[in-house]
Design a protein around this motif. Structure first.
Motif, PDB file in Angstrom:
ATOM      1  N   CYS A 100       0.866  -1.171   0.000  1.00  0.00           N
ATOM      2  CA  CYS A 100       0.000   0.000   0.000  1.00  0.00           C
ATOM      3  C   CYS A 100       0.905   1.223   0.000  1.00  0.00           C
ATOM      4  O   CYS A 100       1.782   1.346   0.849  1.00  0.00           O
ATOM      5  CB  CYS A 100      -0.888  -0.029   1.243  1.00  0.00           C
ATOM      6  N   VAL A 101       0.709   2.127  -0.960  1.00  0.00           N
ATOM      7  CA  VAL A 101       1.526   3.328  -1.097  1.00  0.00           C
ATOM      8  C   VAL A 101       0.665   4.552  -0.812  1.00  0.00           C
ATOM      9  O   VAL A 101      -0.452   4.659  -1.323  1.00  0.00           O
ATOM     10  CB  VAL A 101       2.101   3.418  -2.527  1.00  0.00           C
ATOM     11  N   ILE A 102       1.205   5.442   0.008  1.00  0.00           N
ATOM     12  CA  ILE A 102       0.567   6.736   0.254  1.00  0.00           C
ATOM     13  C   ILE A 102       1.655   7.808   0.231  1.00  0.00           C
ATOM     14  O   ILE A 102       2.835   7.508   0.299  1.00  0.00           O
ATOM     15  CB  ILE A 102      -0.185   6.796   1.606  1.00  0.00           C
ATOM     16  N   GLY A 103       1.223   9.057   0.169  1.00  0.00           N
ATOM     17  CA  GLY A 103       2.110  10.194   0.368  1.00  0.00           C
ATOM     18  C   GLY A 103       1.761  10.812   1.708  1.00  0.00           C
ATOM     19  O   GLY A 103       1.015  10.232   2.499  1.00  0.00           O
ATOM     20  N   SER A 104       2.278  11.988   1.940  1.00  0.00           N
ATOM     21  CA  SER A 104       1.960  12.672   3.202  1.00  0.00           C
ATOM     22  C   SER A 104       1.078  13.884   2.958  1.00  0.00           C
ATOM     23  O   SER A 104       0.996  14.778   3.785  1.00  0.00           O
ATOM     24  CB  SER A 104       3.248  13.088   3.917  1.00  0.00           C
ATOM     25  N   ASP A 105       0.391  13.910   1.816  1.00  0.00           N
ATOM     26  CA  ASP A 105      -0.421  15.066   1.433  1.00  0.00           C
ATOM     27  C   ASP A 105      -1.858  15.028   1.939  1.00  0.00           C
ATOM     28  O   ASP A 105      -2.539  16.046   1.900  1.00  0.00           O
ATOM     29  CB  ASP A 105      -0.480  15.195  -0.093  1.00  0.00           C
ATOM     30  N   ALA A 106      -2.348  13.881   2.359  1.00  0.00           N
ATOM     31  CA  ALA A 106      -3.740  13.748   2.817  1.00  0.00           C
ATOM     32  C   ALA A 106      -3.726  13.455   4.316  1.00  0.00           C
ATOM     33  O   ALA A 106      -3.658  12.294   4.731  1.00  0.00           O
ATOM     34  CB  ALA A 106      -4.461  12.649   2.049  1.00  0.00           C
ATOM     35  N   PRO A 107      -3.780  14.490   5.136  1.00  0.00           N
ATOM     36  CA  PRO A 107      -3.627  14.285   6.582  1.00  0.00           C
ATOM     37  C   PRO A 107      -4.786  13.544   7.246  1.00  0.00           C
ATOM     38  O   PRO A 107      -4.674  13.141   8.393  1.00  0.00           O
ATOM     39  CB  PRO A 107      -3.511  15.712   7.135  1.00  0.00           C
ATOM     40  N   GLN A 108      -5.867  13.285   6.530  1.00  0.00           N
ATOM     41  CA  GLN A 108      -7.019  12.602   7.121  1.00  0.00           C
ATOM     42  C   GLN A 108      -6.902  11.082   7.094  1.00  0.00           C
ATOM     43  O   GLN A 108      -7.769  10.378   7.618  1.00  0.00           O
ATOM     44  CB  GLN A 108      -8.320  12.979   6.375  1.00  0.00           C
ATOM     45  N   ILE A 109      -5.861  10.528   6.484  1.00  0.00           N
ATOM     46  CA  ILE A 109      -5.714   9.071   6.380  1.00  0.00           C
ATOM     47  C   ILE A 109      -5.640   8.455   7.779  1.00  0.00           C
ATOM     48  O   ILE A 109      -4.947   8.952   8.648  1.00  0.00           O
ATOM     49  CB  ILE A 109      -4.452   8.686   5.585  1.00  0.00           C
ATOM     50  N   THR A 110      -6.359   7.342   7.946  1.00  0.00           N
ATOM     51  CA  THR A 110      -6.396   6.652   9.239  1.00  0.00           C
ATOM     52  C   THR A 110      -5.897   5.214   9.092  1.00  0.00           C
ATOM     53  O   THR A 110      -5.782   4.697   7.977  1.00  0.00           O
ATOM     54  CB  THR A 110      -7.831   6.622   9.806  1.00  0.00           C
ATOM     55  N   ARG A 111      -5.667   4.576  10.233  1.00  0.00           N
ATOM     56  CA  ARG A 111      -5.328   3.136  10.220  1.00  0.00           C
ATOM     57  C   ARG A 111      -6.450   2.331   9.578  1.00  0.00           C
ATOM     58  O   ARG A 111      -6.194   1.347   8.895  1.00  0.00           O
ATOM     59  CB  ARG A 111      -5.126   2.638  11.645  1.00  0.00           C
ATOM     60  N   ALA A 112      -7.691   2.743   9.811  1.00  0.00           N
ATOM     61  CA  ALA A 112      -8.834   2.030   9.222  1.00  0.00           C
ATOM     62  C   ALA A 112      -8.767   2.073   7.695  1.00  0.00           C
ATOM     63  O   ALA A 112      -9.130   1.099   7.023  1.00  0.00           O
ATOM     64  CB  ALA A 112     -10.147   2.618   9.726  1.00  0.00           C
TER      65      ALA A 112
END
Length: 194
Positions: A100-112
């Motif tokens: 799973c790849v993400i950036g740090s641009d979406a501060p709303q991302i959760t563990r869920a």
């Protein structure tokens, strides 16, 4: 199968080194503070024993630097390497496990959200977290990804997610699950919207 891997793409938290579009609207120091805060919060929030969390970073000279309070020392770090975002992500998806790849641009991302992405890979070829601006904040695949999957994409474009879905289909990956839509923080106007 290997343990699932969450890969967080980040730029070194140095003034002028990240969030340059945001800096045009709020200044370099404020953009630096936002970038540091968003990165630190996400890395603390998303580290979980159900998956391995890895930071993939740029530029190369940041690999050996410490950024106390931003990058936890216990998290493994690897370099993104050269090329466009597609080339850099393709290297990550060469891993033989759910990635799973993400950036740090979406501060709303959760563990869920991350758990939902890994769970979705049990029945889908890919999981995408769509962004409000037409891009995506998350991509999850069971690695290794097909060669050329991320070639020819228009990055930082309102059609980026559509390009990704087209590429997935062209590579026979038609079972795609979409997660909730989130807002990236790329420009000053993104801070003003709720």
């Amino acid at each position: 199968m290997s343990r699932p891997r969450l890969v967080v793409f980040v730029k070194a938290p140095v003034i002028g080194g990240a969030k340059t579009r945001l800096a045009r609207g709020i200044g370099k120091v404020q953009a630096w503070r936002r970038h540091r805060a968003m990165t630190a919060i996400l890395l603390r929030r998303l580290t979980d024993p159900r998956w391995e969390t890895v930071i993939t970073l740029s530029p190369e000279r940041a690999l050996r630097r410490r950024f106390p309070g931003v990058w936890p020392d216990h998290l493994p770090r690897v370099l993104q390497g050269g090329g466009d975002l597609g080339a850099r992500q393709a290297r990550v998806f060469a891993h033989r496990a759910p990635v799973c790849v993400i950036g740090s641009d979406a501060p709303q991302i959760t563990r869920a959200d991350i758990a939902a992405a890994f769970s979705g890979l049990k029945r889908h070829d890919a999981v995408i977290g769509p962004a409000e601006d037409g891009g995506y904040w998350l991509l999850a695949l069971n690695g290794p990804a097909p060669e050329g999957l991320l070639d020819g994409m228009r990055w930082s474009h309102e059609e980026t997610r559509n390009d990704l879905e087209r590429q997935l289909s062209l590579h026979g990956m038609e079972r795609v699950r979409l997660l909730r839509r989130l807002r990236d923080v790329d420009e000053a106007s993104d801070l003003k919207r709720g």
